[in-house]
Design a protein around this motif. Structure first.
Motif, PDB file in Angstrom:
ATOM      1  N   TYR A  44       4.823   3.731 -15.479  1.00 37.03           N
ATOM      2  CA  TYR A  44       6.209   3.464 -15.742  1.00 37.03           C
ATOM      3  C   TYR A  44       6.795   4.567 -16.886  1.00 37.03           C
ATOM      4  O   TYR A  44       7.403   3.805 -17.664  1.00 37.03           O
ATOM      5  N   TYR A  52       9.516   3.694  -8.433  1.00 37.78           N
ATOM      6  CA  TYR A  52       9.294   2.227  -8.064  1.00 37.78           C
ATOM      7  C   TYR A  52      10.596   1.708  -7.521  1.00 37.78           C
ATOM      8  O   TYR A  52      10.766   1.113  -6.595  1.00 37.78           O
ATOM      9  N   ILE A  55      10.627   2.586  -4.009  1.00 41.01           N
ATOM     10  CA  ILE A  55       9.544   1.595  -3.249  1.00 41.01           C
ATOM     11  C   ILE A  55      10.202   0.378  -2.891  1.00 41.01           C
ATOM     12  O   ILE A  55      10.158  -0.187  -1.934  1.00 41.01           O
ATOM     13  N   TYR A  61       7.814  -2.474   1.939  1.00 43.49           N
ATOM     14  CA  TYR A  61       7.608  -3.302   0.867  1.00 43.49           C
ATOM     15  C   TYR A  61       8.654  -4.110   0.832  1.00 43.49           C
ATOM     16  O   TYR A  61       9.594  -4.349   0.484  1.00 43.49           O
ATOM     17  N   LEU A  63       8.252  -7.423  -0.602  1.00 49.14           N
ATOM     18  CA  LEU A  63       8.434  -8.157  -1.905  1.00 49.14           C
ATOM     19  C   LEU A  63       9.757  -8.562  -2.372  1.00 49.14           C
ATOM     20  O   LEU A  63      10.017  -9.544  -2.331  1.00 49.14           O
ATOM     21  N   GLY A 166       8.948 -10.139  -9.249  1.00 43.44           N
ATOM     22  CA  GLY A 166       8.392  -8.988  -8.489  1.00 43.44           C
ATOM     23  C   GLY A 166       6.858  -8.963  -8.502  1.00 43.44           C
ATOM     24  O   GLY A 166       6.408  -8.109  -7.845  1.00 43.44           O
ATOM     25  N   SER A 167       6.269 -10.064  -8.753  1.00 41.56           N
ATOM     26  CA  SER A 167       4.918 -10.165  -8.754  1.00 41.56           C
ATOM     27  C   SER A 167       4.184  -9.261  -9.456  1.00 41.56           C
ATOM     28  O   SER A 167       3.095  -8.985  -9.416  1.00 41.56           O
ATOM     29  N   THR A 168       4.781  -8.924 -10.474  1.00 37.80           N
ATOM     30  CA  THR A 168       4.100  -7.735 -11.734  1.00 37.80           C
ATOM     31  C   THR A 168       3.027  -8.635 -12.259  1.00 37.80           C
ATOM     32  O   THR A 168       1.900  -8.114 -12.676  1.00 37.80           O
ATOM     33  N   ASN A 171      -0.393  -7.488 -11.254  1.00 38.54           N
ATOM     34  CA  ASN A 171      -0.793  -6.410 -12.033  1.00 38.54           C
ATOM     35  C   ASN A 171      -1.898  -6.387 -13.197  1.00 38.54           C
ATOM     36  O   ASN A 171      -2.702  -5.711 -13.429  1.00 38.54           O
ATOM     37  N   TYR A 211       1.543  -0.889   0.881  1.00 39.24           N
ATOM     38  CA  TYR A 211       1.226   0.177  -0.238  1.00 39.24           C
ATOM     39  C   TYR A 211       0.691   1.604   0.325  1.00 39.24           C
ATOM     40  O   TYR A 211       0.179   2.257  -0.310  1.00 39.24           O
ATOM     41  N   THR A 218       4.976   5.722  -2.169  1.00 40.65           N
ATOM     42  CA  THR A 218       3.877   5.137  -3.223  1.00 40.65           C
ATOM     43  C   THR A 218       2.838   5.967  -3.706  1.00 40.65           C
ATOM     44  O   THR A 218       2.532   5.762  -4.661  1.00 40.65           O
ATOM     45  N   PHE A 221       4.469   7.587  -6.729  1.00 45.36           N
ATOM     46  CA  PHE A 221       4.418   6.795  -7.445  1.00 45.36           C
ATOM     47  C   PHE A 221       3.228   6.732  -8.140  1.00 45.36           C
ATOM     48  O   PHE A 221       2.977   6.898  -9.644  1.00 45.36           O
ATOM     49  N   ILE A 257      -5.633   0.002  -5.659  1.00 45.89           N
ATOM     50  CA  ILE A 257      -4.697   1.222  -5.612  1.00 45.89           C
ATOM     51  C   ILE A 257      -4.858   2.360  -6.577  1.00 45.89           C
ATOM     52  O   ILE A 257      -5.247   2.047  -7.772  1.00 45.89           O
ATOM     53  N   GLU A 287      -3.971   1.098 -10.406  1.00 42.99           N
ATOM     54  CA  GLU A 287      -3.592  -0.552 -10.490  1.00 42.99           C
ATOM     55  C   GLU A 287      -4.224  -1.505  -9.522  1.00 42.99           C
ATOM     56  O   GLU A 287      -4.837  -1.127  -8.347  1.00 42.99           O
ATOM     57  N   SER A 289      -3.037  -5.088  -7.379  1.00 42.30           N
ATOM     58  CA  SER A 289      -1.976  -6.082  -7.077  1.00 42.30           C
ATOM     59  C   SER A 289      -2.452  -7.188  -6.448  1.00 42.30           C
ATOM     60  O   SER A 289      -2.867  -7.378  -5.287  1.00 42.30           O
TER      61      SER A 289
END
Ligand code: AVJ
Length: 334
Positions: A44, A52, A55, A61, A63, A166-168, A171, A211, A218, A221, A257, A287, A289
């Motif tokens: 980030y 992102y 994405i 994607y 989400l 965002g379902s962070t 991570n 993904y 992605t 990213f 990922i 990462e 997810s």
């Protein structure tokens, strides 16, 4: 340190030097673990935050669109039930879906301030200024910080609503997630609440597609993490010696990922005084997810002294938004 931007937004930078020291130390540690990894914070930087955002527009994607569907249906109820004066957003990024909450809280007449927190300073400044001009009645006090390290000192007058969208949360590794929830929980007043965006376990093909987009956004990213490490740590990661890979791990129920080494080779990180040998085919995780199930999440929340007051999903059952309260403390009728 406090800097005032051109508009009404204020931006505070928390312990910038401590944050990079901690990131370098975590990088040093994870590159020597049994399964090599890089801390996902490397994703980030400014360029990564922009990728992102792209994405979030991809057809694969799902989400952000599922989350938006839920928030559009429930934001009014969330505003009514929380009566939040302060909305804090952890890992705010562009705060796209958060606007649905800001809208509803402003309409309910309770909202005084918005506190977005993010590691990416440029992205945060843009977000803070955009929100400040769109909501002139709301004071915007942005914080450049890390949602894993700066939780104890979250500001704001009550009632506070702390959003993590965002379902962070996916991570974080399970142990990090437990610490994260417990730390947040310890800082909550009885009338504060959390609002979590949570991606759910689903058909593997759809998860993998989300993904592994066709346009390769992605992949770019994820590769950008190597670019960032090369820049900041003068490392010698060679993109051509790694292939992109994102696969479902059925045992851990997370997307794994990252990259896989093509050919045995050594990478130097002179700023860490570190040399790392990659065997042919060895993975470098960038990462995870994690995807969730309701019962499991409720259990984890409970262990952290939290209770799930509401659990809303989209019509397809792809994604959930959970309104979470400190447990054992009764609040107004829900
Ligand atoms: C920012 C954590 C929500 O895990 O889905 C998207 C990050 N990585 N595509 C996710 C991400 C690859 C994303 N979150």
């Amino acid at each position: 340190m406090s800097k005032t931007a051109g508009s009404a937004a204020r931006v505070d930078v928390l312990r910038g030097n401590d944050r990079s020291a901690a990131l370098y130390e975590a990088t040093f540690r994870r590159l020597q673990a049994r399964v090599k990894a890089l801390p996902s914070v490397w994703l980030y930087d400014e360029r990564g935050s922009r990728l992102y955002e792209r994405i979030t527009q991809l057809p694969e994607y799902y989400l952000p669109r599922r989350e938006a569907e839920i928030l559009r249906a429930r934001a009014e109820a969330i505003a009514r039930r929380t009566r939040a004066r302060t909305l804090i957003e952890l890992g705010a990024g562009s705060s796209n879906n958060t606007r649905l909450l800001l809208e509803a809280l402003e309409a309910a007449g309770t909202l005084e301030s918005f506190v977005p927190l993010d590691v990416s300073e440029e992205t945060l400044r843009t977000t803070a200024n955009t929100i400040a001009s769109a909501y002139p009645g709301v004071s915007v006090e942005a914080i450049v910080g890390d949602f894993e390290r700066d939780l104890e000192t979250l500001p704001g007058r009550g009632a506070r609503l702390i959003a993590f969208l965002g379902s962070t949360i996916g991570n974080l590794y399970p142990d990090e997630r437990a610490t994260f929830l417990a730390t947040l929980s310890a800082g909550l007043a009885p009338d504060d609440a959390l609002l979590l965006g949570i991606d759910l376990v689903k058909d593997v093909a759809r998860l993998q597609a989300a993904y592994n987009d066709r346009g390769g956004v992605t992949e770019r990213f994820v590769r950008n993490a190597l670019t960032a490490v090369n820049r900041d740590l003068h490392a010698t990661f060679d993109q051509r010696r790694f292939g992109y890979e994102a696969r479902w791990d059925p045992d851990n129920e997370w997307m794994d990922i990252g990259l896989r080494a093509h050919g045995t080779h050594t990478v130097s990180l002179p700023r860490l005084e570190l040399e790392v040998v990659f065997e042919d085919g060895e993975p470098l995780r960038i990462e995870i997810s994690s995807k969730f199930r309701r019962e499991q999440f409720e259990l984890e929340a409970g262990r952290a002294g939290l209770r799930v007051a509401s659990w809303w999903t989209d019509r397809a059952g792809d994604f959930a938004v959970a309104l979470v309260r400190p447990s054992g403390k009764e609040t107004r009728n829900e």
